[in-house]
Motif scaffolding. Structure first.
Motif, PDB file in Angstrom:
ATOM      1  N   SER A  74     -23.650  23.975 -32.598  1.00  0.00           N
ATOM      2  CA  SER A  74     -23.231  24.307 -31.233  1.00  0.00           C
ATOM      3  C   SER A  74     -22.289  23.258 -30.658  1.00  0.00           C
ATOM      4  O   SER A  74     -22.353  22.076 -31.006  1.00  0.00           O
TER       5      SER A  74
ATOM      6  N   VAL B 205     -21.545  27.578 -24.316  1.00  0.00           N
ATOM      7  CA  VAL B 205     -21.870  26.963 -25.602  1.00  0.00           C
ATOM      8  C   VAL B 205     -21.477  27.912 -26.726  1.00  0.00           C
ATOM      9  O   VAL B 205     -22.001  29.028 -26.827  1.00  0.00           O
TER      10      VAL B 205
ATOM     11  N   ILE C 136     -19.608  22.633 -26.841  1.00  0.00           N
ATOM     12  CA  ILE C 136     -19.184  23.177 -25.559  1.00  0.00           C
ATOM     13  C   ILE C 136     -17.745  23.679 -25.660  1.00  0.00           C
ATOM     14  O   ILE C 136     -16.933  23.136 -26.411  1.00  0.00           O
TER      15      ILE C 136
ATOM     16  N   TYR D 155     -27.450  27.839 -19.681  1.00  0.00           N
ATOM     17  CA  TYR D 155     -26.772  27.636 -20.966  1.00  0.00           C
ATOM     18  C   TYR D 155     -26.472  28.995 -21.588  1.00  0.00           C
ATOM     19  O   TYR D 155     -27.381  29.712 -22.002  1.00  0.00           O
TER      20      TYR D 155
ATOM     21  N   ALA E 190     -26.244  20.789 -24.608  1.00  0.00           N
ATOM     22  CA  ALA E 190     -25.553  21.946 -25.191  1.00  0.00           C
ATOM     23  C   ALA E 190     -25.153  21.681 -26.631  1.00  0.00           C
ATOM     24  O   ALA E 190     -25.226  22.574 -27.488  1.00  0.00           O
ATOM     25  N   SER E 191     -24.738  20.465 -26.932  1.00  0.00           N
ATOM     26  CA  SER E 191     -24.236  20.126 -28.266  1.00  0.00           C
ATOM     27  C   SER E 191     -25.343  20.086 -29.318  1.00  0.00           C
ATOM     28  O   SER E 191     -25.045  20.055 -30.518  1.00  0.00           O
TER      29      SER E 191
END
Length: 253
Positions: free
Chosen positions: A75, A98, A77, A114, A68-69
């Protein structure tokens, strides 16, 4: 080929253009990525985004939070996923929330969905190794602000019940940055039920001074449910909210 694998293993998950910076020109990178995928050493997360596969476990080496990062350059979390990262949830969601300024198309990978939350706020973001996440104070405010869209009231109350230590000065400073009267109203009301968090009267005075004079429903759909009015906070809240809090989120019967 193992030499290229080891280089990519250091970053775990990456975009095609990240790989170009490490491996060389675009055509060389395409060839290397193709061969690694063919050998089962690399897997596509989505178009032009990849994760390295462990030689031992045959599973992705990057966690959902690491994936996600790195979806976009900015981006990170947030919301329930950030609470999960801090160990403050009662359940693990399949959704990974996200936040990013650069909207991406939502996708699923390895059993997790996601979800993109468009967000331009730049404060309260910390980095722990390869994971970018909102700090606890901002996580609390984001979760209160959006609970009706992400997780629901019962899950929010369960999570808040697990929190014992936060920085009140930071919480007040962040709340001021939102410039959101409704958030001040909700935060003051909901956090008043959790003395373990040890918020002072100054925090609640700040919330009241910044919540405006409007009467509001705690969440939109509440107008169609049994509710009661709390004059101190000018809020219509669920009739059974005290039951939800006192019983740790168990639904009122």
């Amino acid at each position: 080929m193992l030499e290229y694998y080891e280089k990519l293993l250091q970053i775990k998950c990456f975009s095609f253009y990240d790989a170009v910076k490490i491996l060389g020109d675009k055509q060389k990178t395409r060839n290397i990525l193709y061969m690694l995928k063919k050998k089962g050493l690399l897997q596509s997360i989505r178009r032009n985004y990849y994760v390295v596969i462990s030689l031992e476990t045959k599973e992705p080496v990057a966690s959902p939070f690491e994936i996600a990062s790195a979806i976009t350059a900015d981006s990170y979390i947030s919301h329930h996923s950030a609470l999960e990262f801090y160990g403050l949830t009662n359940q693990v969601f399949s959704d990974v929330f996200v936040s990013t300024e650069r909207v991406f198309r939502e996708f699923d990978f390895d059993g997790r969905w996601y979800r993109c939350i468009e967000n331009t706020r730049k404060f309260g973001i910390v980095q722990q190794k390869r994971i970018k996440v909102t700090d606890l104070e901002r996580t609390i405010l984001d979760s209160i602000k959006d609970f009706d869209k992400i997780g629901g009231l019962e899950e929010l109350l369960r999570c808040l019940e697990m929190i014992t230590v936060i920085n009140e000065d930071i919480l007040i400073a962040y709340l001021g940055k939102y410039h959101n009267q409704f958030l001040s109203q909700k935060a003051g009301y909901l956090l008043s039920f959790f003395p373990r968090i040890k918020l002072s009267s100054s925090f609640f005075s700040f919330c009241k001074a910044n919540m405006g004079n409007s009467s509001r429903y705690l969440y939109h759909d509440l107008k169609d449910e049994k509710n009661m009015f709390v004059k101190e906070w000018n809020l219509c809240v669920p009739e059974n909210i005290l039951q939800l809090i006192n019983e740790g989120g168990e639904a009122f019967v």
